[in-house]
Structures are given as structure tokens and as C-alpha cells.
Design a protein around this motif. Sequence first.
Motif, PDB file in Angstrom:
ATOM      1  N   LEU A  83      -1.708  -9.705   7.037  1.00 56.28           N
ATOM      2  CA  LEU A  83      -1.205  -8.707   6.346  1.00 56.28           C
ATOM      3  C   LEU A  83      -0.103  -8.608   5.655  1.00 56.28           C
ATOM      4  O   LEU A  83       0.668  -8.248   4.765  1.00 56.28           O
ATOM      5  CB  LEU A  83      -1.558  -7.490   7.203  1.00 56.28           C
ATOM      6  CG  LEU A  83      -1.299  -5.901   6.431  1.00 56.28           C
ATOM      7  CD1 LEU A  83      -2.199  -5.977   5.368  1.00 56.28           C
ATOM      8  CD2 LEU A  83      -1.420  -4.945   7.388  1.00 56.28           C
ATOM      9  N   CYS A 230       0.833  -0.126   3.830  1.00 56.19           N
ATOM     10  CA  CYS A 230      -0.358  -0.748   4.686  1.00 56.19           C
ATOM     11  C   CYS A 230       0.435  -1.690   5.688  1.00 56.19           C
ATOM     12  O   CYS A 230      -0.087  -1.523   6.941  1.00 56.19           O
ATOM     13  CB  CYS A 230      -1.216  -1.780   3.714  1.00 56.19           C
ATOM     14  SG  CYS A 230      -2.276  -0.708   2.641  1.00 56.19           S
ATOM     15  N   ASN A 234       0.141  -0.593   9.867  1.00 56.11           N
ATOM     16  CA  ASN A 234      -0.663  -1.448  10.539  1.00 56.11           C
ATOM     17  C   ASN A 234       0.283  -1.706  11.783  1.00 56.11           C
ATOM     18  O   ASN A 234      -0.185  -1.863  13.015  1.00 56.11           O
ATOM     19  CB  ASN A 234      -0.676  -2.935   9.936  1.00 56.11           C
ATOM     20  CG  ASN A 234      -1.456  -4.135  10.786  1.00 56.11           C
ATOM     21  OD1 ASN A 234      -2.684  -3.658  10.998  1.00 56.11           O
ATOM     22  ND2 ASN A 234      -0.824  -4.988  11.230  1.00 56.11           N
ATOM     23  N   TYR A 239      -3.833   1.492  10.054  1.00 50.49           N
ATOM     24  CA  TYR A 239      -4.253   0.833   8.981  1.00 50.49           C
ATOM     25  C   TYR A 239      -6.030   0.670   8.983  1.00 50.49           C
ATOM     26  O   TYR A 239      -6.488   1.099   7.745  1.00 50.49           O
ATOM     27  CB  TYR A 239      -3.834  -0.574   8.752  1.00 50.49           C
ATOM     28  CG  TYR A 239      -4.151  -1.299   7.640  1.00 50.49           C
ATOM     29  CD1 TYR A 239      -4.097  -0.872   6.426  1.00 50.49           C
ATOM     30  CD2 TYR A 239      -4.732  -2.794   7.796  1.00 50.49           C
ATOM     31  CE1 TYR A 239      -4.465  -1.376   5.450  1.00 50.49           C
ATOM     32  CE2 TYR A 239      -4.985  -3.397   6.645  1.00 50.49           C
ATOM     33  CZ  TYR A 239      -5.173  -2.956   5.324  1.00 50.49           C
ATOM     34  OH  TYR A 239      -5.353  -3.465   4.329  1.00 50.49           O
ATOM     35  N   GLU A 241      -8.320  -2.168   9.005  1.00 54.35           N
ATOM     36  CA  GLU A 241      -8.389  -2.889   7.798  1.00 54.35           C
ATOM     37  C   GLU A 241     -10.260  -3.231   7.999  1.00 54.35           C
ATOM     38  O   GLU A 241     -10.659  -3.567   9.125  1.00 54.35           O
ATOM     39  CB  GLU A 241      -7.758  -4.289   8.215  1.00 54.35           C
ATOM     40  CG  GLU A 241      -8.133  -5.543   7.157  1.00 54.35           C
ATOM     41  CD  GLU A 241      -7.537  -6.676   7.455  1.00 54.35           C
ATOM     42  OE1 GLU A 241      -7.465  -7.469   6.661  1.00 54.35           O
ATOM     43  OE2 GLU A 241      -6.798  -6.792   8.538  1.00 54.35           O
ATOM     44  N   GLY A 242     -10.781  -3.302   6.873  1.00 53.92           N
ATOM     45  CA  GLY A 242     -12.119  -3.468   6.788  1.00 53.92           C
ATOM     46  C   GLY A 242     -13.123  -2.442   6.822  1.00 53.92           C
ATOM     47  O   GLY A 242     -14.218  -2.338   6.740  1.00 53.92           O
ATOM     48  N   SER A 243     -12.360  -1.124   7.420  1.00 58.09           N
ATOM     49  CA  SER A 243     -13.301  -0.074   7.614  1.00 58.09           C
ATOM     50  C   SER A 243     -13.492   0.821   6.475  1.00 58.09           C
ATOM     51  O   SER A 243     -12.353   1.637   6.381  1.00 58.09           O
ATOM     52  CB  SER A 243     -12.918   0.699   9.000  1.00 58.09           C
ATOM     53  OG  SER A 243     -13.705   1.626   9.090  1.00 58.09           O
ATOM     54  N   ARG A 249      -7.720   6.532   8.902  1.00 62.81           N
ATOM     55  CA  ARG A 249      -7.134   5.299   8.641  1.00 62.81           C
ATOM     56  C   ARG A 249      -6.567   5.147   7.252  1.00 62.81           C
ATOM     57  O   ARG A 249      -7.063   5.764   6.104  1.00 62.81           O
ATOM     58  CB  ARG A 249      -7.756   4.010   9.117  1.00 62.81           C
ATOM     59  CG  ARG A 249      -7.922   3.970  10.839  1.00 62.81           C
ATOM     60  CD  ARG A 249      -6.558   3.975  11.460  1.00 62.81           C
ATOM     61  NE  ARG A 249      -6.871   4.088  12.919  1.00 62.81           N
ATOM     62  CZ  ARG A 249      -6.834   4.843  13.763  1.00 62.81           C
ATOM     63  NH1 ARG A 249      -6.821   6.165  13.210  1.00 62.81           N
ATOM     64  NH2 ARG A 249      -7.003   4.763  14.956  1.00 62.81           N
ATOM     65  N   TYR A 251      -6.565   2.243   5.378  1.00 67.17           N
ATOM     66  CA  TYR A 251      -7.382   1.282   4.614  1.00 67.17           C
ATOM     67  C   TYR A 251      -8.385   1.866   3.517  1.00 67.17           C
ATOM     68  O   TYR A 251      -8.181   1.443   2.221  1.00 67.17           O
ATOM     69  CB  TYR A 251      -8.150   0.312   5.592  1.00 67.17           C
ATOM     70  CG  TYR A 251      -9.021  -0.707   4.740  1.00 67.17           C
ATOM     71  CD1 TYR A 251      -8.155  -1.937   4.507  1.00 67.17           C
ATOM     72  CD2 TYR A 251     -10.488  -0.461   4.442  1.00 67.17           C
ATOM     73  CE1 TYR A 251      -8.888  -2.902   3.642  1.00 67.17           C
ATOM     74  CE2 TYR A 251     -11.178  -1.589   3.922  1.00 67.17           C
ATOM     75  CZ  TYR A 251     -10.403  -2.548   3.360  1.00 67.17           C
ATOM     76  OH  TYR A 251     -10.926  -3.680   2.720  1.00 67.17           O
ATOM     77  N   ALA A 254      -6.024   3.312   0.581  1.00 65.08           N
ATOM     78  CA  ALA A 254      -5.441   2.254  -0.009  1.00 65.08           C
ATOM     79  C   ALA A 254      -6.110   1.435  -0.951  1.00 65.08           C
ATOM     80  O   ALA A 254      -5.851   0.985  -1.925  1.00 65.08           O
ATOM     81  CB  ALA A 254      -4.563   1.328   0.927  1.00 65.08           C
ATOM     82  N   THR A 255      -7.506   1.223  -0.389  1.00 68.05           N
ATOM     83  CA  THR A 255      -8.501   0.637  -1.161  1.00 68.05           C
ATOM     84  C   THR A 255      -8.922   1.175  -2.345  1.00 68.05           C
ATOM     85  O   THR A 255      -8.995   0.667  -3.621  1.00 68.05           O
ATOM     86  CB  THR A 255      -9.788   0.000  -0.384  1.00 68.05           C
ATOM     87  OG1 THR A 255      -9.443  -0.765   0.692  1.00 68.05           O
ATOM     88  CG2 THR A 255     -10.629  -0.615  -1.166  1.00 68.05           C
TER      89      THR A 255
END
Length: 274
Positions: A83, A230, A234, A239, A241-243, A249, A251, A254-255
Motif C-alpha cells: 500500500l 488510505c 492503514n 483501511y 483493503e478488498g472489503s 472502513r 476502502y 475510497a474506491t
Amino acid sequence: GMKLHFVEWYSQLGIPIEIHLLGWIVAGVAAGVASLLSFYYIIQHLRFYTKPPLQRPIIRILFMVPIYCLDSWLSLRFYKYSLYFDLVRDCYEAYVIYQFFLLLVAFVNTSELTHSISTTAPLLSTVLPNPSDDEIETTTEYFSISSDVLEDDIANSPELDSIEINKIDNQTKSQTHERVIQVLQYKPPMRLTVPLCCFPKFQPGRQFFNWSRRCILQFVVVKPLIALICAIMNIFDLYGEGSLTAFNRVYVYATIIDNISITISMYFLVLFYE
């Protein structure tokens, strides 16, 4: 102890350490070849540096390949720190979008300027009742080389201080934008691309140029800012990540923001390119 921890960590991912190392070596070779090819083209541009307004952004864009290669290669080896590697990559990605926009502006300014002025030759009659071919050619040549001459003057004038150079540089950029706007104004009416193609055609000009620049460059600000947030989140385990279902969170938010920003930027970049 360090090696044991490394083996245990990748075992948790279900990847045998031997296979991972083999993949890392193969990836390193591929990244090295791609980087060498990019550096070759960069060196070639520097050796034959005859069109600075065009070659500067091209060289900066070519640096994207080794930066992406290094980021991917290190992330494959040091997954826990990927990251933070991506933070540098994302910042440069935003910078490359900006450089590509500058490249398009430079192409319009250098490639289509002659056609634009020759198209406007009838307008010269308001100043010159019967403009000759030589007069039109002189006018075209003046506009096409004025910025290059100005750059040479700056480079050969050591007595200019930084404030004066910045003023001249800003004037040059302003003149470049004005010439691009003039070129756009002589374009035929254009239609928005999918999914906004149902809207009526519009005449490109100053308003189109300004909106394109704003919508393209917003990504240059949003992308590094998201990457920095991010990376900070983290550290505090916020963060996720991936969820995409962990709404407590960062992520998922941010996505969404990142995808909206890059979609707007790329849409207007393609529109301006057309």
C-alpha cells in the motif's frame, strides 16, 4: 528468524514459498526488460531533443513504466508494504494524466496551428485588404515559432531573475492556451461520447477547453489525496483493503470516489483527444 517469518506469512496465503520466489524472479526479469525498453526510448528522446514541448511530456509519460514495474515487483516481494509502494505509484499516475493533457495541448498547438491560421486567412482581409500568400505564410510562421523563440530567449538570458522568468513562462502558457482555443473554435460542432451522446452537439471553444482542463486535472488532486488517506488509515487498521461491505472502513469509500474521479477525468481526456 526473518526467513521463517517470511515462509510462514506466505504459507498463510496458501502460496508455497518456492513457487512465490520463482514467480518473483520471473516478474523481476519481465519488469527489468520493460524498464530497459522505456529507458532506451527516453534516452533516444534526450539524444534527439528537437521538439521540447512535445518530448518533455512524452519522456515523463515513459517514466511511468519503470515506476509501475518497480512498484509491482516490490509489492510482490513485500506484500505487507504494498500500500505504501502504491502511494508513490498513484501520485505518479495522476501526474501522468496531467502530462498527457499537456501533450495533447502541445500537439494541437504545433500540429494544427498552421491549418487553423490558414483557415482564418479571410479574416486577414479586415487588416490586409488583399493578403498575399507571403503575408499569410509570414503570419503563420510568426505564430508557430513565437513560443520557441521565447523559450530560447529565456534560456540565453542569465540576467533574468526567477520572478521575471515565471512571468514570461505564465505568459507563454496563456498564449498557448489562447491558440488552442482558437483552433477549437474552428472545429465543426461535436457530440459528447457515450453515455452522453443523446445530448445535442456543441461548438468547442473556450468554455469546452476550460471545463476539459478542470475535469481532467481534478484527478491529479483527488488521486494522491486518496492514496495518502488510505496509507494513513492503514496504520490505524481502518483501511479494510478488498472489503466492499465493511462500511466502517475507508476502502469502500475510497474506491467509489477514486472510480468516479478517474471516470470523469478519462471521459474528458478522450473527449478532448477527439
